[in-house]
Scaffold this motif. Structure first.
Motif, PDB file in Angstrom:
ATOM      1  N   GLN A  96      40.712  43.302  35.372  1.00 51.31           N
ATOM      2  CA  GLN A  96      40.773  43.832  36.734  1.00 51.31           C
ATOM      3  C   GLN A  96      40.867  45.352  36.690  1.00 51.31           C
ATOM      4  OE1 GLN A  96      40.707  42.355  39.658  1.00 51.31           O
ATOM      5  NE2 GLN A  96      41.347  40.226  39.409  1.00 51.31           N
ATOM      6  N   ASP A 152      35.374  39.202  48.337  1.00 50.75           N
ATOM      7  CA  ASP A 152      34.871  38.120  47.484  1.00 50.75           C
ATOM      8  C   ASP A 152      34.852  36.834  48.310  1.00 50.75           C
ATOM      9  OD1 ASP A 152      34.340  36.123  45.614  1.00 50.75           O
ATOM     10  OD2 ASP A 152      35.420  37.168  44.031  1.00 50.75           O
ATOM     11  N   GLY A 205      34.832  48.567  48.264  1.00 53.59           N
ATOM     12  CA  GLY A 205      34.794  47.847  47.001  1.00 53.59           C
ATOM     13  C   GLY A 205      33.450  48.092  46.337  1.00 53.59           C
ATOM     14  N   THR A 231      38.154  48.726  43.655  1.00 51.14           N
ATOM     15  CA  THR A 231      38.243  49.116  45.060  1.00 51.14           C
ATOM     16  C   THR A 231      38.958  50.459  45.136  1.00 51.14           C
ATOM     17  OG1 THR A 231      40.349  47.961  45.332  1.00 51.14           O
ATOM     18  CG2 THR A 231      38.376  46.742  45.927  1.00 51.14           C
ATOM     19  N   ASN A 253      36.210  44.064  40.131  1.00 53.80           N
ATOM     20  CA  ASN A 253      36.868  44.221  41.440  1.00 53.80           C
ATOM     21  C   ASN A 253      37.384  45.637  41.671  1.00 53.80           C
ATOM     22  OD1 ASN A 253      36.375  41.483  41.773  1.00 53.80           O
ATOM     23  ND2 ASN A 253      38.353  40.912  40.885  1.00 53.80           N
ATOM     24  N   ARG A 276      44.052  44.894  46.118  1.00 52.02           N
ATOM     25  CA  ARG A 276      43.631  43.490  46.040  1.00 52.02           C
ATOM     26  C   ARG A 276      44.382  42.649  47.064  1.00 52.02           C
ATOM     27  NH1 ARG A 276      42.943  44.869  40.645  1.00 52.02           N
ATOM     28  NH2 ARG A 276      45.115  44.631  40.036  1.00 52.02           N
ATOM     29  N   THR A 306      44.365  43.315  53.396  1.00 50.00           N
ATOM     30  CA  THR A 306      43.469  42.723  52.403  1.00 50.00           C
ATOM     31  C   THR A 306      44.013  41.317  52.168  1.00 50.00           C
ATOM     32  OG1 THR A 306      43.183  44.931  51.424  1.00 50.00           O
ATOM     33  CG2 THR A 306      42.375  43.050  50.149  1.00 50.00           C
ATOM     34  N   THR A 365      47.885  46.101  53.365  1.00 49.79           N
ATOM     35  CA  THR A 365      47.788  46.882  52.134  1.00 49.79           C
ATOM     36  C   THR A 365      47.720  48.384  52.360  1.00 49.79           C
ATOM     37  OG1 THR A 365      45.407  46.481  52.216  1.00 49.79           O
ATOM     38  CG2 THR A 365      46.716  45.037  50.797  1.00 49.79           C
ATOM     39  N   GLU A 402      36.299  33.225  41.753  1.00 55.79           N
ATOM     40  CA  GLU A 402      35.724  34.537  42.054  1.00 55.79           C
ATOM     41  C   GLU A 402      34.213  34.501  41.906  1.00 55.79           C
ATOM     42  OE1 GLU A 402      36.294  37.612  39.033  1.00 55.79           O
ATOM     43  OE2 GLU A 402      36.931  36.059  37.631  1.00 55.79           O
TER      44      GLU A 402
END
Lengths: 456, 478
Positions: B230, A375, B402, B422, B420, B477, A407, A451, B185
């Protein structure tokens, strides 16, 4: 009359004197000697000329390019572009042409670097491979020269020559890789043997790595990894169009970064190679993007500048109308200190080792790999480490670890209080993806969000 | 066109006269056109032509390559000589170089094209993009973009072994995208794919997509994602849409089976591969549902051609059969080094690029299910669709993707929209967990595959359909 002047004159005759017309001609010589498994397996050179004609007339714009430069092809280029501009859709975002403006003084290019012979490249590659010793070597030696001429119907005229040479390579053992790279305007700056030795030292020091648990770790990003951070910040964050559209994290005038962070885009940045004007003929002087952690500026072409109500910063590129104008030659200011020296072990140099000494428990990272944006608003990136990662305990590099996935929001990693140290030396690197460069010192950061590990 | 063949002949002849034991030359003439629109206005129209010749020469056991835009006979001869000079320099650090034998192909090939995309009026194309982006903007998109791209390529290839090939390949495609901007976002929805859909077809492909008809939905969904919860974090059953699975194939199968990577030729940049040739024919790559085919003859797919860029006729062979790794993407040189007997996957971006091992069309054969059946058979899981980000390690093992949009799957039905989404995993573990595969194959086109140094952009195709995978880690995330 040059090719650019010839095309400009013909285009003005074809579409009339009231039309906006500009012409960009780029002659590129690029040669690259590539090695793998410790021998030269690919060795290429090309000469290209690209003529780009842009016409704006009656509220419509058309852009046409050709790689053919004989009279008939140039006449056809003018004819095609003139025909296209009559029927192309309206272009309300047109921001006009740049007017006459003087360019910053440019040092004379080293033509020997731009025109280096295949034997010159092969000898430097041989030195790299020999320095790697019994390990396996892979990488490239590249030299490139771009001669650009720009003219437009407003009277702006600019020409310049950019040369660059770069070595980028790894050394491999059965369980590890090590990397070393360098770019310069002068091929004589490049030392294949020294770079090969550095890559080999890293590979040897990262054999048989252990797997560690993911999580947030304090990190020292070597200059090679820090250069990725700079390019990502530039492409997504300091991109004027992204700022106009609200997809960038950038907020002008705010303390978005640690006070130790000063970031500049400078075409004459040390040994990095950059042009002094952009694809619209606008001069590109040095631009301070961040000073002492406060965001000061973003980069624009004429379109995004018009939308933002500011002058162009001279960052137009072939695709900036769509993707926005990005910094080209980034430099993160190192802190004052003595020149770095070679050191034993995996650290790139003494400047990196000085940052390592301040880490109680963390990771030393050589390279980032395959970083992609989840993002752009927070600039959250995922990617992996590569070419050597080591655990740091009580200021000492203690053991190699396997590659990790991260991440991480890049600007949040550099936020006030999160930068614990910056190196004293900012080597220059050429981008893997285009004609951009970065001068990046090592970074000691309070946290980096890993991550995933080698097992997933 | 005889003058182009004459130039290629001259380059090859002069390379041989200068000392090459093998040489080939490829003249390419390409016309391009692309248009981008934003928020109801056109923001870029670019047209171009590019012509030149690339010459490859083998001297002893070393290669050289030189490319020039000049096609007069003296320039072509000089290019042949310069390729040889570069090959001689390579001999400073020589290595093994051989090529598997090949019959000298003489022929021609054209891709099927019902409507020449360059013949469609610019005003019509502009109207298509401006209308679709205006509609997305009207429906609440903060940023509404649309794009089409066209490539019209003619190639003439000759070699010192007697190859003499002409090809005409027309490719095009396009797509639209809506971005919703929130406080911290952005959310994006695209159609039919993030980068659009592309193929070796004419403008009929773009017409069939029907961009305008999807504009309102795409914009609505982008806004709805800002308000959506989410994606959950944890391990679960994962159902992927076909577009995302196409990229999964590209990244974790297509690149992994490139023979140049397996041999270490890309080690410093694109990377190597976790695959070991000693395991070819034995290694379990995925579940029994996994059948991956390398097929350059797939009609209309973006990786289709008649001959590759070293003159090998397009063919079809297995990469994975019943879950077992059985084949690679190879060229004549890499096949010789590896001891294999097939090639056909060497291409270059343009006349100035060295031909290298490239994906053609690498895709799945259909499975026995439908997407509806897969969802109905899932008690608890997540459905994700449309790629938004992609990252994979240099051995093509550890990936994280993602997607633009996700949905809960509960008791056999789609539930809440999730933002979001992923997922991450390790290639063979992931593929071995595939327990349902749809028959609804679409040959997705990837027009932006980067590889090689100097960097080249390749066009590849990936037939794919929705599928389900078990015990996948989702919701990563930063």
């Amino acid at each position: 009359m040059t090719i650019a002047e010839q095309v400009l004159q013909a285009a003005r005759q074809a579409v009339g004197g009231s039309a906006d017309v500009d012409v960009n001609v780029a002659h590129t010589h690029e040669a690259l000697t590539r090695f793998a498994n410790s021998y030269i397996h690919q060795n290429v050179a090309s000469d290209t000329a690209t003529v780009t004609l842009r016409i704006h007339r009656g509220g419509r714009t058309a852009v046409n390019t050709t790689t053919v430069t004989d009279d008939a092809a140039l006449a056809a280029l003018v004819e095609r572009t003139a025909a296209a501009v009559r029927v192309s859709p309206k272009d309300p975002g047109w921001a006009g042409l740049s007017g006459p403006a003087a360019l910053p003084h440019s040092p004379s290019p080293d033509l020997a670097t731009g025109e280096a012979a295949p034997d010159d490249r092969a000898e430097e590659v041989k030195a790299y491979i020999e320095a790697v010793g019994g390990l396996t070597a892979a990488g490239f030696y590249r030299n490139r020269m771009v001669v650009t001429e720009y003219v437009n119907s407003e009277g702006q005229s600019a020409h310049g020559t950019v040369v660059e040479a770069a070595i980028d390579g790894i050394a491999k053992t059965p369980t590890s890789d090590g990397a070393a790279r360098q770019a310069s305007r002068l091929m004589t700056d490049l030392d294949g043997a020294a770079l090969g030795a550095r890559a080999a030292a890293k590979a040897l020091a990262s054999q048989d790595p252990i797997e560690i648990d993911p999580g947030e770790y304090e990190v020292v990003l070597e200059p090679t990894a820090a250069s990725d951070v700079l390019w990502i910040l530039g492409g997504f964050g300091f991109n004027g169009k992204a700022c106009n559209e609200g997809t960038s994290f950038v907020k002008l005038g705010e303390q978005q970064f640690d006070p130790t962070v000063t970031l500049t885009d400078d075409p004459l940045s040390g040994p990095a190679a950059g042009t002094l004007f952009d694809a619209e003929g606008t001069p590109r002087p040095a631009l301070t993007l961040v000073r002492n952690g406060v965001t000061r500026a973003v980069t624009h072409d004429r379109r995004s500048a018009r939308e933002a109500g500011v002058p162009s910063t001279g960052h137009a590129g072939a695709e900036s109308a769509v993707h926005g104008a990005e910094p080209v030659n980034l430099r993160l200011e190192p802190i004052p200190g003595p020149p770095p020296t070679e050191v034993e072990g995996p650290a790139a140099d003494s400047a990196v080792l000085a940052l390592v000494a301040a880490v109680r428990r963390g990771l030393l990272v050589t390279d980032h790999w395959y970083t992609r944006c989840l993002d752009p608003r927070r600039l959250v990136m995922t990617g992996l480490t590569r070419n050597g990662v080591w655990l740091i305990e009580n200021g000492e590099i203690t053991r190699p670890v396997k590659n990790l996935r991260f991440t991480q929001s890049y600007p949040e990693a550099l936020a006030p209080g999160r930068v614990l140290g910056i190196g004293t030396h900012a080597p220059a690197f050429a981008s893997k993806y285009g004609a951009a460069s970065a001068m990046a010192p090592a970074l000691h950061l309070a946290g980096w969000n890993f991550t995933g590990g080698a097992s997933g | 066109m005889s003058s182009y063949l004459d130039a290629a002949d001259a380059a090859v002849e002069h390379a041989l006269a200068s000392g090459a034991r093998y040489a080939d030359a490829r003249v390419m003439y390409r016309r391009t056109e692309s248009m981008s629109a934003r928020n109801g206005d056109v923001e870029a129209l670019d047209q171009g032509e590019s012509v030149g010749v690339g010459v490859r020469a083998l001297v002893g056991s070393s290669w050289g390559f030189f490319a020039t835009p000049h096609l007069d006979l003296p320039a072509a001869r000089a290019a042949g000589r310069q390729a040889v000079e570069i090959a001689r320099a390579s001999a400073h650090v020589p290595g093994p170089a051989a090529m598997i034998p090949a019959e000298p192909e003489v022929g021609s090939w054209s891709s099927e094209c019902l409507v020449d995309p360059l013949s469609v009026p610019l005003s019509d194309k502009g109207d298509l993009l401006t209308a679709a982006t205006a509609e997305m903007r009207k429906q609440g998109a903060d940023i509404a973009t649309g794009l089409y791209q066209i490539w019209d390529t003619r190639k003439w290839f000759v070699s010192s072994e007697g190859h003499r090939i002409e090809q005409h390949i027309r490719e095009c495609g396009g797509g639209i995208s809506a971005t919703a901007v929130g406080d911290r976002e952005t959310q994006v929805r695209s159609y039919p794919s993030r980068r659009g859909q592309y193929g070796t077809r004419g403008w009929e492909l773009v017409t069939e997509i029907g961009l305008a008809a999807q504009a309102a939905r795409v914009a609505d969904e982008a806004q709805a994602l800002l308000r959506a919860p989410q994606c959950l974090a944890g391990e679960t059953a994962l159902i992927l849409g076909g577009e995302q699975l196409a990229l999964q194939i590209h990244e974790s199968v297509g690149h992994a089976i490139e023979l140049d990577r397996i041999l270490g030729w890309e080690a410093a940049y694109a990377g190597t591969s976790w695959l070991d040739l000693a395991e070819l024919g034995k290694l379990r790559y995925g579940s029994g549902l996994m059948n991956i085919v390398i097929d350059a003859t797939y009609p209309g797919a973006l990786g289709s051609f008649g001959y590759d860029d070293e003159g090998t006729k397009a063919g079809k062979h297995d990469a994975v059969r019943d879950g077992i790794w059985t084949g690679v993407l190879a060229g004549r040189e890499s096949a010789a080094v590896a001891g294999l007997d097939y090639a056909g996957s060497v291409r270059s971006m343009d006349w100035s690029g060295l031909p290298i091992v490239r994906m053609t069309n690498v895709g799945l054969e259909p499975g026995p299910h439908t997407l509806d059946e897969i969802i109905a058979a899932t008690d608890d899981g997540v459905f994700m669709d449309m790629n938004r980000s992609w990252s994979i390690d240099d051995k093509r093992l550890n990936f994280q993707f993602g997607c633009e949009i996700g949905y809960e799957v509960k008791n056999g039905e789609l539930g809440r929209m999730l933002k979001n989404p992923t997922y991450t995993g390790i290639g063979p573990t992931f593929w071995q967990s595939m327990d349902m595969l749809s028959s609804e194959i679409v040959a997705w086109g990837t027009p932006n595959c980067g590889k090689g140094q100097p960097g080249q952009i390749g066009h590849t195709g990936h037939p794919a359909a929705p599928a389900r995978f078990q015990n996948v880690r989702v919701g990563v995330r930063g």
